[in-house]
Every structure is written in C-alpha cells, then in structure tokens.
Scaffold this active site. Sequence first.
Site, PDB file in Angstrom:
ATOM      1  CG  HIS B 128      -1.823   1.187   1.307  1.00  8.96           C
ATOM      2  ND1 HIS B 128      -1.870   2.031   2.389  1.00  8.96           N
ATOM      3  CD2 HIS B 128      -2.726   1.667   0.415  1.00  8.96           C
ATOM      4  CE1 HIS B 128      -2.779   2.979   2.166  1.00  8.96           C
ATOM      5  NE2 HIS B 128      -3.310   2.770   0.978  1.00  8.96           N
ATOM      6  CG  HIS B 153      -7.670   6.012  -2.255  1.00  8.81           C
ATOM      7  ND1 HIS B 153      -7.315   6.902  -1.271  1.00  8.81           N
ATOM      8  CD2 HIS B 153      -6.869   4.927  -2.083  1.00  8.81           C
ATOM      9  CE1 HIS B 153      -6.350   6.368  -0.522  1.00  8.81           C
ATOM     10  NE2 HIS B 153      -6.052   5.178  -0.999  1.00  8.81           N
ATOM     11  NE  ARG B 223       1.230  20.385   1.991  1.00  8.41           N
ATOM     12  CZ  ARG B 223       0.488  19.269   2.111  1.00  8.41           C
ATOM     13  NH1 ARG B 223      -0.820  19.317   2.063  1.00  8.41           N
ATOM     14  NH2 ARG B 223       1.085  18.108   2.279  1.00  8.41           N
ATOM     15  CB  CYS B 270       4.903  24.137   1.144  1.00  6.13           C
ATOM     16  SG  CYS B 270       4.681  22.346   1.085  1.00  6.13           S
ATOM     17  CE1 TYR B 408       5.511  18.203   4.261  1.00  5.70           C
ATOM     18  CE2 TYR B 408       4.513  18.005   6.427  1.00  5.70           C
ATOM     19  CZ  TYR B 408       4.394  18.244   5.077  1.00  5.70           C
ATOM     20  OH  TYR B 408       3.166  18.526   4.533  1.00  5.70           O
TER      21      TYR B 408
END
Lengths: 553, 553
Positions: B128, B153, B223, B270, B408
């Site tokens: 997955h 999905h 974000r 970001c 991150y």
Amino acid sequence: MKAGRALAALLQRGWAAAPHPSQQQPGALRQLQRGLSGGPFAGRAGGAAAAAPWLAAVAAGLAGGVGLQLYSSTDPAQCRAADKPAASGKGAKEFDKEEVAKHRTKETGIWVTYKDGVYDVTKFVEQHPGGAARLMLAAGGAIDPFWAMYQQHNNDQVKGMLEEYRIGRLKGGAAAPVADPYANEPARLPALIVRSQKPMNSETPKELLVGSLITPNELFYVRNHLPVPHVDAATYRLRVEGEGVRTMELSLEELQTRFRRHSVTATLQCTGNRRNDFNLTQRPVKGLEWDGGSISTAVWSGVRLRDVLLAAGLEDDNPDVAHIQFEGLDTDMASQCYGASVEVDKAMDPQGDVLLAFEMKGAPLPADHGYPVRVVVPGVAGCRSVKWLGKIVASDQESASFWQRKDYKAFSPSVDWHNVDWESAPAIQNMPVTSHICEPLSGAAIDDDEVTVKGYAWSGGGQGIIRVDVSADGGATWHTAELNKVPQKRGRGWAWALWEATVPLPKGAKGAVQLVAKATDESYNTQPEQAAPIWNLRGVNCNSWHRVSVNVQ
Amino acid sequence: MKAGRALAALLQRGWAAAPHPSQQQPGALRQLQRGLSGGPFAGRAGGAAAAAPWLAAVAAGLAGGVGLQLYSSTDPAQCRAADKPAASGKGAKEFDKEEVAKHRTKETGIWVTYKDGVYDVTKFVEQHPGGAARLMLAAGGAIDPFWAMYQQHNNDQVKGMLEEYRIGRLKGGAAAPVADPYANEPARLPALIVRSQKPMNSETPKELLVGSLITPNELFYVRNHLPVPHVDAATYRLRVEGEGVRTMELSLEELQTRFRRHSVTATLQCTGNRRNDFNLTQRPVKGLEWDGGSISTAVWSGVRLRDVLLAAGLEDDNPDVAHIQFEGLDTDMASQCYGASVEVDKAMDPQGDVLLAFEMKGAPLPADHGYPVRVVVPGVAGCRSVKWLGKIVASDQESASFWQRKDYKAFSPSVDWHNVDWESAPAIQNMPVTSHICEPLSGAAIDDDEVTVKGYAWSGGGQGIIRVDVSADGGATWHTAELNKVPQKRGRGWAWALWEATVPLPKGAKGAVQLVAKATDESYNTQPEQAAPIWNLRGVNCNSWHRVSVNVQ
C-alpha cells in the site's frame, strides 16, 4: 604607475611566500607544555589608546593580509620595474627631518623616509595596495616602523621598487633601527604549516585535524593580525563600557570568581579557510593562502559574556545598543588595537553561548590564543572571537575597526577591487556550511577498488552537521559518511563533525579520480558545487564541494 | 504484485491530476471579504481524541500527499493491470459484516469492503503506497470513509485495481454512502492554482507573489492536510498540558487579553515548494507538484508562545522538556488530528518570535489559515506552523505525528523508498536559502537586448537575504539585484526579499536563453547549482539555482 603596480604585485608575492617553520626557539615545546601560565609575560595590561581609532585601525589592517586591494592581476609583466636599478643621481640632495615633515599632503607632495633615504611617494599613494589612508599615516616621516610591523614589505624587490621614488638623503643619516615588534613571539610546534611568519598565521596539518574531535591546543590553527601581546595576569583588567552599561573593570580573578563558569565546545574557522580553492578558478585571490587547515575545535571554558554585561547593567532589548565591540590588547606601532564586534542579540542570547574564555581544554589559554582572556563567539567567523581581550564596548555602532568594516565581507563575483563598495555587504558573522577531505591527500596513490575518505564538516550559526556525502564519480552517486560529533542541541551545534566513508572507485578506473565531499547542516543548507560562482575579491567563505584527485593504480 | 505496483502508480497520477479551480461556491468572494469572522462556522471546538494517536496520525498522513512511498518508478507499463476488467466470477459469494470483521490479520487474511464489494487485500497490504499501517486501520471493515478523506483514491483506475482483489459481495448491500468530509470547505479565489482539491492545496500565481511584500490574505498559498474545521470562536479553548506545565485552558478572549500582543512579519513556505524542479532531473519525485508558489508572507499578530508557556509555569532550561508539540483541530475520520512540534529552545527563545496568531494583516485569520488561532514559527518550514490550534503539549519527545516522524525529512540522493530509514534524518525545521524567478515566465518572448527579472528570495532560521545575483549566461557573469525587504534584525530576518534586476542578454543571442538566479543569506549560505545532487525521495527543500528559459526574438 608601472612602478606602483609592480610594487603591488611584489607585496602580494612577498605575502604569499611564507617562511618555513624553522625558527623554533629552544625550549619552545617545554614552554607550551607549561601551559604558558608563567614567565615570559611582560606587564602590558590596559586598553588601547582611544585617539583616531579608525585611521590607525586601517593601518593595522595591513597585518591582516589585506594589503593588496588595488590589483587583481598577478601578471608577472607587472614586476619588471622591480628589476631596474634605483634611478641614479636622485640620491644626491639632502633634507632634514623638519623639511620632510612639511610634506604630508598632495599639495605639498607626500614624502617618507626609509633608513637614510627620502622618497616622494605622492604619485604612489593612491596605488598603495593597503590603501592610501594607511600610507598617509607615515607621510612626512619614517616608514621603518610600519615595515617592521607589516613585514611583507621586507624583501629586496619591494625595497628596489621604493628606490624609484627616491629624491635624496636624510641629513644626519638614518634614525636608530626599529626594534622588531615580533621579537617576543611565543614558541610554536614545527608541525604547524606557516602561511605568514610575522604576524603568525599557521594552519593545522589536515592529517591531524581528523585525528580528534578536540584539536590539541598546541595544534590549534593560529590567526594573528599583530604581534602577540605579553599580558601580565596579575595586573590584567577587562574594561566594560559604553551605552547602557556602568563602566566596570574586572581583574582576572574577579572574572573567574564573580560569574558562573561555563564550558562550550566550539569550532573556530578563519573566513579565509579553503581560500586556495578560489585560486584553482581562473581568478586567483589575494590573502593568506589557506588550504583547509585554518579551522580547529576546542573546549573553551570561561564565563558568559551575557552574564558580564548583565552585571554591568545592560538590559535585554536596550534600544540604544545594537552591537558589542571587542578590543584586543594586540596593538600596532600607533598603539591601536585589533577590534571586532557582534550583534548585541548574539552577545546577550542565553542560547548564543558567547564566552569570555580563559581556558582551552582545561589549561590557561596559550599566548597565541589570547592569554589571559579571549572572546569565543560560537558559530561565528573566528575573526570576531577577539583574543587578548582588553575592552568591551556596548554601542549602537559596529566596531570601527578596519577588519569589521572593510575586510571580512564577501561580495558578488561581479565585484572586484575597482568597484567594491564595502558598505554594501554585512560583516561576516555566521559562516556557511562547509566540508573538507583531509584523507587521502591530493595525489595519493590508491591500489584498491575502494578508498576510505576522512574529513571534517562544519556550519555556522549553530547549525549542526546532519550529513556528509562523498562521491567518487563526480556526484553521480553518493555515499553517506559516518559522523563523529560531540552531542549538541539543535541550533547550538557549535562544533564540527568529523566523518569517514569508504567509497567504491568507478569500475575500471585508472589514473586520476576525483573525490568529492559535500555536507548538509540542520537547516538543510548544502555546499555549492563550484567555487567560481561564489568567488569574491577577498577570497572568503569558500565552501564549494571539496575535491581531491587521487591516483588509482 | 503487479496490481499493487499499478495501484501505487495510479494513486500517484490521481494525486498529481489536480482539478481546475472551477468549483467556486456562490458568494465565495463575499464570504472572504467578510473576513471569515461570522456565519458559517459550526460549533466543533475541543481537542482531538487521545486514543492511539500514532496509528491514526499515520492514517491521516495520506492526506498530506505522502501516500506514495513504496514506488519510485512512474513507468506506464505498471499501469497496465488497471485496464483489465475486474476478474469475473469472483463476486458471486456473499459475506456478512461479522464475517468480514473477523479478517483483520495476516493469519486470517485481511479483508475490506468498498460499497457492496468484499476484497481480500492480504497480498496488497505491504505494498500500500501509504504504508501497511494505514491500510490496516480499515482491516475488517469499509474503506469508504478513508477514501472519502483521501480522495486521490477516487478515480476509475484505482477502483478498477481494487477489483483485482474482489472475493465477493456484502450481504445486505452497501452501507449508507459516506458524507463528503470536504463538503463545507471555505470559498477560495479562482486565482489560486489548485494542486489538490481535497484537501485543498493551492499556490499563489508567481506574478502575484512579486506584487507586494505582504501577500494579500486571500492569495496566501493554502496547504491543508485534512478538511478545514469549522471552529466556533465563542466556545474555542486552547489547551496547554504536558511536562513542566500546569494544564491550562484558554478561551480566545483570554488569549487576546491576558498576554501582550506582538506582530511579526514572516514568510511561510511549504517544504515541497519548487518540487517541480526535481521533476526536471532524471528522477521525478512524488507529491504535490508545487511550482514556486507555495510560499507567501503575512503580518501575523497574536501573543508569544513563550509568554503562554511561561504563564503555564514552564521554566527555561527545564531538562524534562525538549519539544513543544502542537495539535490541530483538523481531524480525520478517526478524530485524529494534524500535529507537529518544534524544539523547546525555539519555542521559548525570546528572539524566536514564535506566535500564537489570531490575526493576519489585521484581520481575523481566514478559515484556510487557521481560524481562530494558529501557530506561526518564523524561519521554519510551514508544516510546523499548525493551524486551527487545539492543544499545546510540552514533552521530551517530538510530535508522534506521521508528518513529524515520517514525512517532512530529506535524505541523500542515494536513499530511495526501498532503503529509507526515517529515523536517520532530523525533521525539517529551518529551511535552506532559496530564490525564484517570477518574471518573466518560462517561454516568454523577449524583444530587447536586456531583460528585467523579478522574483523572491528567502532563507530559514531568520537568516535574512543579503544578495540576489542574476545571470543570463549560465553563471559566467552576474548582476546583483535590487532588494525590497521589510527591515528586520540580523538573525530575525523572517520575511522574504523581493528583488529585481535588469540584465543584458548575451550579445547576438537568439532563441532560448536561460536566466538564472541565486540568493545569499546573512550566513553567506548560497544555493547549489543543480537539483540532482540535492534530490531526495520526498522532493523537499529544492533550492538549486532557479532557471527560466526565455525566447529571445
């Protein structure tokens, strides 16, 4: 004009030609081992003179290897004039000192004497590699004491150049010879690689750098701007003055007993470290030809600058104070001192760890490293960690010293000596992330299909090293090195990392193979690939990927 | 195996295919203009559930665009299986919910339902893309609510892939359809460039970035990791708890009145900003395809986190506290929240300027930016500035959230999804120096012998930008740009610099000319030249020289 340009080139060559470390005094090692706590220090405590500090500081700047500002070319053709004999017949006329002293301006002509010669240097002043202002300090008088201090002048070629400007002889002959201000330098280990003898500038051999996380005191690189002062600890006083503080004088004992003791493991690095990598570009730079060894790490012990400033009454966020200036007890012939400053926010930051250090690895500071007290500003270029600290000044201004205002700064590659505006760049404080391959040495023969590579990595501003990657194929593939670090908190990673990686050589490689290292710090800053795009006229902050070519058998 | 790899590839493509910003609700602009202070917020105050936070946080991770860990290739051949019809005959058998619920381990087999289908995904679990742990949250039950949350999905190809694992039908048919958790998203300006609709991730057009030092609130990049929570300011409580603090709950009014108000101008960025530049290397990366617009600057007003922690009794240098964790009120279907943490030294640093902000440019925070209270951690990656702040926890541990521990971070180019050790790199906090050319746009026609280039530059850790250099000849010559900056102290340079340079084009240039920009910060860190040597599997911290090709007429 030609003569001026030639002199500039010669000064540069004189500077670059470092004496070999053969002048060890008897008992030097023994003296070092005694920790420099006794004997040889004459009483010379007290602060530097206060008059005209800027002018004299500019003069003192020459000692910093910055005396070569005006010329960017090393074309040997410029040196031809030096081979000419001194012009004949010029030396006939006699002048007395009083007559010479009248010639101190462009209008009257600018005269100087050297030994018994009299010279009209009016046309040369603006071309003086160390700047006109410094030469003007000697106008109307003898340059002998200046040349004694800035000994890169002392070679036959520079002296031959001077003869181009001779206009006569000094009536009554030369003054008494000037004593060598470097006569009482401390002893040093022969292992140090000397880049300049007077003042002493020497780097740690790279094989020894990677030998231990803490550099042995005797092997710590030496970066002096002036003769080493001999300070008597018994009469030493540290003066604190300026805006927002009560003037205070502290003896060494008071400093050691009134404040809480702190120890900090910190790397110091000269801004010029790795300058030689700029010389591999198409544009060589001026200055001490540091390889990769003007960096070392020590455990410094002392008291926090913050605590001393608080004791002097400085309050956090005092709007009248922006900088904390430091004055050294190392002075030039005009009694002007080495100086630097840091932002008050760094000085007062409880997390900034700025020390007034009196010990290095548990021993009193060696003479070369600031005995009895120096500043240690972790994460910041070594030049701000003023040695032989005499005075601390709280101010709204940066240090007025040459080294703060007109030396340790970096500019765009498009800025050269002819168009530099020193005010346009901030004084270097934090330094960028860097790394260096210490083993193998360049040219080493490798008779294997892999090679073990060792080195150091460091970044300024407390940004600890988180990764070093090594490549043997020009950066196509990378091998992450094992790091050896002193544990330090994030944001307070003051000490370098030593590293080691075993890297496979490219299949079938024979002959020259280039090894490349790059480090990443905890801000995820990395090193730029090439030196040319970060080239700068002073040759500072060289942090491009470090490259070493080995010879695969 | 093939099906699993294909699903992974599809999820990636589904993620990358961003819907166009056409779904504006009526009255959206009006709602924004009202400052988001009124009407649409349903009462949903209070902290996130406390049970099993790690597991659920991992599940929530998918929303962050990190659901694609296992595969590094985008080979279209991997997608072939998706074109196959679902295997016939497999759907005949019927199972009831209780039977499905018994299949939650490898030993029993791992079953899930989607609508009225029953699927044995035992062989898929380890493949997955979002990790086995996340899929295991749905084991024995319906995946419908998960797919509603993680809408990448929701396309026919992924659904077709799922059919590969069908083993039967759910007795009694599908459960009631799951409500769209994104049904109540706030309105946004159509100008924002949407990279993912659910959750909303959109960047500011680069022409607008350089329009003003302070980005208009409505154009600030968005974000989000989860649906925007609707928080009732009247019932809002901020909870403070953990080691070394007294548990405390503060209403918005208490926060605004008990503590001194501070304003900080800070840029948020970001970590994935400029990710697209990695896609120009030979190794494309996963994740939101940010160009250069996931960065913006605001004037944030609120109270200092330090002051709130002091009020809760936290002492400086408490050895039991190393991190300050933040929990958002944005939650997934298991009521688990977005979370992050920063080092306590940053949180408590009087010079760190960490705010609990409730205003942006003088207006209450917009819903997309954390109404009513968010953290603003200047100098640090935007992901640590947790929005819709519900809870602050003092701890000796980092946030256990997926985003702190397994997202991150950046690794060496030699680390890929198959060999990544997440523990081996520190969570990104400070970000490296970067710059971006915003004008001209790529491909712009230039009918002149010079070009005016505009952009932004920023560096983390408060290291203000001191210089931006622009080249039109690949870095052979550089032109230093004019900087436009908010005045900020050294070490607290939280805001970007906008810049502009007029650069001569190479003589006789015709056709494609590449413009290049690089910035230098006050630590004299600079950008690396190329993206490939800083490539990393998550595609974060891209700060290589920014390059734009223009078309010279």
